[in-house]
Design a protein around this motif. Structure first.
Motif, PDB file in Angstrom:
ATOM      1  N   UNK A 195       0.699  -1.097   0.118  1.00 57.51           N
ATOM      2  CA  UNK A 195       0.022   0.065   0.055  1.00 57.51           C
ATOM      3  C   UNK A 195       0.997   1.187  -0.081  1.00 57.51           C
ATOM      4  N   UNK A 196       1.890   1.479   0.754  1.00 58.99           N
ATOM      5  CA  UNK A 196       2.679   2.667   0.703  1.00 58.99           C
ATOM      6  C   UNK A 196       3.619   2.815  -0.294  1.00 58.99           C
ATOM      7  N   UNK A 222      -1.771   5.401   4.215  1.00 60.64           N
ATOM      8  CA  UNK A 222      -0.560   5.361   3.990  1.00 60.64           C
ATOM      9  C   UNK A 222       0.010   5.313   2.370  1.00 60.64           C
ATOM     10  N   UNK A 223      -1.032   5.447   1.538  1.00 58.92           N
ATOM     11  CA  UNK A 223      -0.657   5.254  -0.086  1.00 58.92           C
ATOM     12  C   UNK A 223      -0.246   6.913  -0.357  1.00 58.92           C
ATOM     13  N   UNK A 224       0.646   6.560  -1.332  1.00 61.77           N
ATOM     14  CA  UNK A 224       1.187   7.939  -1.864  1.00 61.77           C
ATOM     15  C   UNK A 224       0.088   8.890  -2.436  1.00 61.77           C
ATOM     16  N   UNK A 225       0.258  10.228  -2.143  1.00 64.12           N
ATOM     17  CA  UNK A 225      -0.720  11.208  -2.979  1.00 64.12           C
ATOM     18  C   UNK A 225      -0.845  11.150  -4.176  1.00 64.12           C
ATOM     19  N   UNK A 226      -2.062  10.879  -4.765  1.00 63.00           N
ATOM     20  CA  UNK A 226      -2.162  10.925  -6.218  1.00 63.00           C
ATOM     21  C   UNK A 226      -2.227   9.410  -6.790  1.00 63.00           C
ATOM     22  N   UNK A 227      -2.312   8.316  -5.681  1.00 59.12           N
ATOM     23  CA  UNK A 227      -2.200   7.121  -6.039  1.00 59.12           C
ATOM     24  C   UNK A 227      -3.652   6.624  -6.472  1.00 59.12           C
ATOM     25  N   UNK A 248     -12.570  12.252  -1.933  1.00 61.93           N
ATOM     26  CA  UNK A 248     -13.212  13.550  -1.941  1.00 61.93           C
ATOM     27  C   UNK A 248     -12.380  14.570  -1.650  1.00 61.93           C
ATOM     28  N   UNK A 249     -11.275  14.256  -0.726  1.00 62.42           N
ATOM     29  CA  UNK A 249     -10.231  15.260  -0.517  1.00 62.42           C
ATOM     30  C   UNK A 249      -9.007  15.184  -1.757  1.00 62.42           C
ATOM     31  N   UNK A 250      -9.394  14.516  -2.897  1.00 62.67           N
ATOM     32  CA  UNK A 250      -8.589  14.392  -4.023  1.00 62.67           C
ATOM     33  C   UNK A 250      -7.303  14.015  -3.659  1.00 62.67           C
ATOM     34  N   UNK A 251      -6.990  13.342  -2.598  1.00 63.11           N
ATOM     35  CA  UNK A 251      -5.634  12.742  -2.069  1.00 63.11           C
ATOM     36  C   UNK A 251      -5.442  11.549  -3.032  1.00 63.11           C
ATOM     37  N   UNK A 252      -6.496  10.585  -3.196  1.00 61.88           N
ATOM     38  CA  UNK A 252      -6.499   9.250  -3.933  1.00 61.88           C
ATOM     39  C   UNK A 252      -7.591   9.418  -4.981  1.00 61.88           C
ATOM     40  N   UNK A 253      -7.343   8.343  -5.816  1.00 60.50           N
ATOM     41  CA  UNK A 253      -8.178   8.218  -7.183  1.00 60.50           C
ATOM     42  C   UNK A 253      -8.663   6.794  -6.834  1.00 60.50           C
ATOM     43  N   UNK A 254      -9.613   6.451  -7.440  1.00 61.34           N
ATOM     44  CA  UNK A 254     -10.191   4.990  -7.418  1.00 61.34           C
ATOM     45  C   UNK A 254     -11.033   4.659  -8.482  1.00 61.34           C
TER      46      UNK A 254
END
Ligand code: GLV
Length: 325
Positions: A195-196, A222-227, A248-254
């Motif tokens: 994950x990290x 723990x995932x990278x920002x933008x992951x 929703x915080x636009x830190x991760x995509x899904x």
């Protein structure tokens, strides 16, 4: 007198007609899932059940089914069925492994590309009439799969099929599996490290008590920002609330084909997020794969109805535990 079998989902008339040649068929053909009370009533004197994911088969359902000698689900996953209860009631549970590996792996790749290259967002943007200028150097920029580290969680047949496909993209591959496994070109890591360290994490474990929320709040954080997190397995593999907050915080995509509640309720916040690509549980939805699943499920049903061992049985221990074999 023909033995009775319950078909718990809408199926093509020719298939129902061929089942009717052998059995008395009770067919639930409504577009919504069969209510539990109806299922219990219909199963009270039935010998077989053909069902799918949308029908939970609980221990209570099995209690009212004294004559049931087979449950055959048109799915590889059996998390909608209380397997322990089926085993202790001596009921073999048939499923459809093998035939949906390629379709599901293809869809996982599709989601990776759709998310990283913003395909669904671009499609919506264009249909909304936004493409008023020609080529623009900064329009809808994404990231390259070839440059990504992709983490595969679960190295069963679908996880391995995903790896075979990704090998052609030239990305770095890391993986975790419950039991040790070694695959050329894939670095095995601890689950937390996968994950990290990944730009894309793709989930390919079956859903069990141990894997529920395997993509936990802590691991998602723990995932990278933008992951990106890709899920073509089961919704409950992911802490969906935590993922929703990250998206929703636009830190991760899904890229999600499965959800903790299906169908997804209209108010689900992910439905409004451009950084999430959402599909309605269509991992195995190709014509050829669905026909192969139906074939396998019907063969399991026939075997169980005639007291033979199922070729694809999710609880083979039932044969050791009872005299059915
Ligand atoms: C689909 O999700 C299946 O388990 O077959």
């Amino acid at each position: 007198m023909k033995a009775k079998c319950v078909v718990g989902l809408g199926l093509p008339p020719d298939l129902i007609a061929s089942l009717e040649q052998r059995y008395e068929v009770m067919h639930w053909s409504e577009s919504f899932a069969m209510p539990e009370a109806t299922l219990r009533e219909w199963l009270s004197d039935a010998r077989g059940l053909l069902c799918a994911l949308s029908t939970p088969i609980t221990s209570q359902v099995m209690e009212s089914a004294n004559q049931l000698s087979v449950i055959s689900t048109i799915s590889v996953g059996v998390d909608h069925i209380d397997l322990a209860a089926a085993t202790s009631a001596g009921i073999p549970v048939g499923h459809t492994p093998g035939v949906l590996v390629d379709s599901t792996a293809d869809l996982a790749l599709g989601l990776m590309l759709a998310v990283t290259r913003r395909m669904a967002e671009a499609d919506r943007w264009m249909r909304d009439g936004n493409w008023t200028q020609g080529w623009q150097s900064d329009l809808l920029l994404g990231t390259d799969l070839s440059q990504a580290t992709v983490g595969i969680v679960g190295l069963g047949s679908i996880g391995q099929a995903v790896i075979r496909r990704l090998t052609g993209f030239g990305c770095k591959l890391v993986a975790w599996n419950r039991t040790p496994k070694s695959i050329d070109g894939v670095q095995m890591l601890e689950l937390d490290e996968v994950f990290a360290m990944s730009d894309i994490v793709t989930l390919h474990t079956s859903l069990t008590e141990d894997t529920t929320h395997i993509a936990s709040r802590t691991r998602l954080a723990s995932m990278r920002s933008g992951a990106a997190l890709i899920n073509t397995g089961r919704g409950l593999l992911v802490d969906e609330q935590a993922l929703t907050e990250e998206v929703c915080a636009e830190r991760l995509m899904a890229g999600l084909d499965v959800f903790s509640t299906e169908p997804v309720p209209d108010h689900h916040p992910l439905l409004r997020q451009d950084n999430a690509v959402l599909l309605p549980h269509v991992g195995s939805a190709t014509m050829a794969t669905r026909l192969a699943m139906l074939d396998r499920a019907v063969a399991n049903l026939h075997a169980g109805m005639s007291g033979e061992r199922l070729s694809y049985c999710a609880n083979p221990e039932v044969y050791a535990a009872s005299a059915v074999c």
